[in-house]
Motif scaffolding. Sequence first.
Motif, PDB file in Angstrom:
ATOM      1  N   LEU A 142       0.822  -1.206   0.000  1.00  0.00           N
ATOM      2  CA  LEU A 142       0.000   0.000   0.000  1.00  0.00           C
ATOM      3  C   LEU A 142       0.857   1.258   0.000  1.00  0.00           C
ATOM      4  CD1 LEU A 142      -2.783  -1.109   2.488  1.00  0.00           C
ATOM      5  CD2 LEU A 142      -3.058  -0.684   0.040  1.00  0.00           C
ATOM      6  N   VAL A 143       1.988   1.218   0.690  1.00  0.00           N
ATOM      7  CA  VAL A 143       2.893   2.371   0.688  1.00  0.00           C
ATOM      8  C   VAL A 143       3.432   2.606  -0.715  1.00  0.00           C
ATOM      9  CG1 VAL A 143       5.143   3.189   1.497  1.00  0.00           C
ATOM     10  CG2 VAL A 143       3.522   2.239   3.116  1.00  0.00           C
ATOM     11  N   ILE A 144       3.780   1.515  -1.390  1.00  0.00           N
ATOM     12  CA  ILE A 144       4.276   1.641  -2.768  1.00  0.00           C
ATOM     13  C   ILE A 144       3.194   2.241  -3.660  1.00  0.00           C
ATOM     14  CG2 ILE A 144       5.024   0.313  -4.797  1.00  0.00           C
ATOM     15  CD1 ILE A 144       6.373  -1.625  -2.780  1.00  0.00           C
ATOM     16  N   GLY A 145       1.949   1.844  -3.414  1.00  0.00           N
ATOM     17  CA  GLY A 145       0.824   2.388  -4.166  1.00  0.00           C
ATOM     18  C   GLY A 145       0.364   3.744  -3.669  1.00  0.00           C
ATOM     19  N   GLU A 146       1.115   4.323  -2.739  1.00  0.00           N
ATOM     20  CA  GLU A 146       0.857   5.648  -2.182  1.00  0.00           C
ATOM     21  C   GLU A 146      -0.479   5.739  -1.451  1.00  0.00           C
ATOM     22  OE1 GLU A 146       1.605   8.733  -5.003  1.00  0.00           O
ATOM     23  OE2 GLU A 146       3.556   7.927  -5.541  1.00  0.00           O
ATOM     24  N   ASN A 147      -0.888   4.662  -0.844  1.00  0.00           N
ATOM     25  CA  ASN A 147      -2.081   4.658   0.002  1.00  0.00           C
ATOM     26  C   ASN A 147      -1.599   4.665   1.457  1.00  0.00           C
ATOM     27  OD1 ASN A 147      -4.548   4.360   1.185  1.00  0.00           O
ATOM     28  ND2 ASN A 147      -5.220   2.715  -0.171  1.00  0.00           N
ATOM     29  N   TRP A 148      -1.094   5.811   1.867  1.00  0.00           N
ATOM     30  CA  TRP A 148      -0.379   5.982   3.124  1.00  0.00           C
ATOM     31  C   TRP A 148      -1.250   5.699   4.351  1.00  0.00           C
ATOM     32  CZ3 TRP A 148       4.521   5.997   4.075  1.00  0.00           C
ATOM     33  CH2 TRP A 148       5.038   6.583   5.215  1.00  0.00           C
ATOM     34  N   GLU A 149      -2.469   6.239   4.375  1.00  0.00           N
ATOM     35  CA  GLU A 149      -3.331   6.087   5.557  1.00  0.00           C
ATOM     36  C   GLU A 149      -3.705   4.624   5.800  1.00  0.00           C
ATOM     37  OE1 GLU A 149      -4.239   8.460   3.189  1.00  0.00           O
ATOM     38  OE2 GLU A 149      -3.375  10.138   4.314  1.00  0.00           O
ATOM     39  N   GLU A 150      -4.070   3.928   4.741  1.00  0.00           N
ATOM     40  CA  GLU A 150      -4.443   2.523   4.891  1.00  0.00           C
ATOM     41  C   GLU A 150      -3.241   1.678   5.297  1.00  0.00           C
ATOM     42  OE1 GLU A 150      -6.803  -0.992   2.471  1.00  0.00           O
ATOM     43  OE2 GLU A 150      -6.789   1.034   1.653  1.00  0.00           O
ATOM     44  N   ALA A 151      -2.068   2.017   4.783  1.00  0.00           N
ATOM     45  CA  ALA A 151      -0.841   1.296   5.157  1.00  0.00           C
ATOM     46  C   ALA A 151      -0.555   1.479   6.638  1.00  0.00           C
ATOM     47  CB  ALA A 151       0.334   1.789   4.323  1.00  0.00           C
ATOM     48  N   GLN A 152      -0.707   2.689   7.122  1.00  0.00           N
ATOM     49  CA  GLN A 152      -0.469   2.941   8.546  1.00  0.00           C
ATOM     50  C   GLN A 152      -1.507   2.242   9.420  1.00  0.00           C
ATOM     51  OE1 GLN A 152      -0.179   7.260   8.589  1.00  0.00           O
ATOM     52  NE2 GLN A 152       2.022   7.081   8.960  1.00  0.00           N
ATOM     53  N   ALA A 153      -2.747   2.189   8.946  1.00  0.00           N
ATOM     54  CA  ALA A 153      -3.796   1.497   9.692  1.00  0.00           C
ATOM     55  C   ALA A 153      -3.486  -0.004   9.788  1.00  0.00           C
ATOM     56  CB  ALA A 153      -5.150   1.719   9.043  1.00  0.00           C
ATOM     57  N   LEU A 154      -3.045  -0.597   8.686  1.00  0.00           N
ATOM     58  CA  LEU A 154      -2.677  -2.021   8.700  1.00  0.00           C
ATOM     59  C   LEU A 154      -1.476  -2.268   9.607  1.00  0.00           C
ATOM     60  CD1 LEU A 154      -3.007  -3.533   5.115  1.00  0.00           C
ATOM     61  CD2 LEU A 154      -4.006  -4.379   7.223  1.00  0.00           C
ATOM     62  N   THR A 155      -0.531  -1.352   9.589  1.00  0.00           N
ATOM     63  CA  THR A 155       0.645  -1.488  10.445  1.00  0.00           C
ATOM     64  C   THR A 155       0.245  -1.408  11.916  1.00  0.00           C
ATOM     65  OG1 THR A 155       2.019  -0.497   8.724  1.00  0.00           O
ATOM     66  CG2 THR A 155       2.950  -0.602  10.923  1.00  0.00           C
ATOM     67  N   ARG A 156      -0.643  -0.471  12.243  1.00  0.00           N
ATOM     68  CA  ARG A 156      -1.130  -0.377  13.624  1.00  0.00           C
ATOM     69  C   ARG A 156      -1.835  -1.668  14.042  1.00  0.00           C
ATOM     70  NH1 ARG A 156      -2.130   4.900  12.285  1.00  0.00           N
ATOM     71  NH2 ARG A 156      -4.241   4.453  11.582  1.00  0.00           N
ATOM     72  N   GLN A 157      -2.643  -2.207  13.133  1.00  0.00           N
ATOM     73  CA  GLN A 157      -3.354  -3.461  13.413  1.00  0.00           C
ATOM     74  C   GLN A 157      -2.350  -4.597  13.646  1.00  0.00           C
ATOM     75  OE1 GLN A 157      -5.998  -4.498  10.234  1.00  0.00           O
ATOM     76  NE2 GLN A 157      -6.618  -6.414  11.151  1.00  0.00           N
ATOM     77  N   ALA A 158      -1.335  -4.666  12.807  1.00  0.00           N
ATOM     78  CA  ALA A 158      -0.310  -5.713  12.961  1.00  0.00           C
ATOM     79  C   ALA A 158       0.439  -5.527  14.280  1.00  0.00           C
ATOM     80  CB  ALA A 158       0.662  -5.675  11.787  1.00  0.00           C
ATOM     81  N   ARG A 159       0.749  -4.291  14.620  1.00  0.00           N
ATOM     82  CA  ARG A 159       1.472  -4.029  15.865  1.00  0.00           C
ATOM     83  C   ARG A 159       0.626  -4.403  17.079  1.00  0.00           C
ATOM     84  NH1 ARG A 159       4.957   1.339  17.002  1.00  0.00           N
ATOM     85  NH2 ARG A 159       6.234   0.448  18.636  1.00  0.00           N
ATOM     86  N   GLU A 160      -0.660  -4.123  17.038  1.00  0.00           N
ATOM     87  CA  GLU A 160      -1.549  -4.495  18.144  1.00  0.00           C
ATOM     88  C   GLU A 160      -1.595  -6.013  18.319  1.00  0.00           C
ATOM     89  OE1 GLU A 160      -5.249  -2.619  17.144  1.00  0.00           O
ATOM     90  OE2 GLU A 160      -4.502  -0.620  17.652  1.00  0.00           O
ATOM     91  N   LYS A 161      -1.672  -6.729  17.202  1.00  0.00           N
ATOM     92  CA  LYS A 161      -1.654  -8.197  17.279  1.00  0.00           C
ATOM     93  C   LYS A 161      -0.324  -8.683  17.840  1.00  0.00           C
ATOM     94  CE  LYS A 161      -4.572  -8.915  13.218  1.00  0.00           C
ATOM     95  NZ  LYS A 161      -4.545  -9.406  11.836  1.00  0.00           N
ATOM     96  N   TRP A 162       0.768  -8.076  17.384  1.00  0.00           N
ATOM     97  CA  TRP A 162       2.102  -8.444  17.841  1.00  0.00           C
ATOM     98  C   TRP A 162       2.215  -8.242  19.351  1.00  0.00           C
ATOM     99  CZ3 TRP A 162       6.305 -11.038  16.920  1.00  0.00           C
ATOM    100  CH2 TRP A 162       7.513 -10.694  17.508  1.00  0.00           C
ATOM    101  N   GLU A 163       1.755  -7.090  19.831  1.00  0.00           N
ATOM    102  CA  GLU A 163       1.835  -6.806  21.259  1.00  0.00           C
ATOM    103  C   GLU A 163       0.918  -7.718  22.068  1.00  0.00           C
ATOM    104  OE1 GLU A 163       1.067  -2.613  21.367  1.00  0.00           O
ATOM    105  OE2 GLU A 163       3.134  -2.121  20.792  1.00  0.00           O
ATOM    106  N   LYS A 164      -0.220  -8.082  21.489  1.00  0.00           N
ATOM    107  CA  LYS A 164      -1.156  -8.973  22.179  1.00  0.00           C
ATOM    108  C   LYS A 164      -0.518 -10.338  22.439  1.00  0.00           C
ATOM    109  CE  LYS A 164      -5.672 -11.145  21.635  1.00  0.00           C
ATOM    110  NZ  LYS A 164      -6.849 -11.277  20.766  1.00  0.00           N
ATOM    111  N   TRP A 165       0.213 -10.866  21.471  1.00  0.00           N
ATOM    112  CA  TRP A 165       0.788 -12.205  21.571  1.00  0.00           C
ATOM    113  C   TRP A 165       2.264 -12.189  21.932  1.00  0.00           C
ATOM    114  CZ3 TRP A 165      -2.584 -15.736  22.217  1.00  0.00           C
ATOM    115  CH2 TRP A 165      -3.851 -15.616  21.642  1.00  0.00           C
TER     116      TRP A 165
END
Length: 126
Positions: free
Chosen positions: A42-65
Amino acid sequence: MKRCIMGIWLLIALLGIGILTCWGTKLLLEPISRDLEKAAELVIGENWEEAQALTRQAREKWEKWWSFTAALTSHTPMENADNWFARLDVFAKTGDARRYGEGCVKIAGLIRAIGEGQIPNLRNLF
């Protein structure tokens, strides 16, 4: 004789729990790495907001486990992933899309390696 059979069943149960835990770890970490790879695309496709949202989601899952995974694996790759997550925050603040995408791919690879390292195989056993 009864104690011997109970001991054998206990060992079988512990082995089964251990194997299930290893496979479960990979299954828990796989969606995190997929989210990060998608964020990099998504970053490559210049969809910055959605990329950051996915990264936040991944980070939350990472911190959860994180604690569960830390109990089963080496801390070095986990600390490396944590460091890269911190770098992503800096790249997001500076607007460095190229490094942000590279960081997402790097973390995805680290997390995938952690998950694959938990799968029982001959290399891990000996």
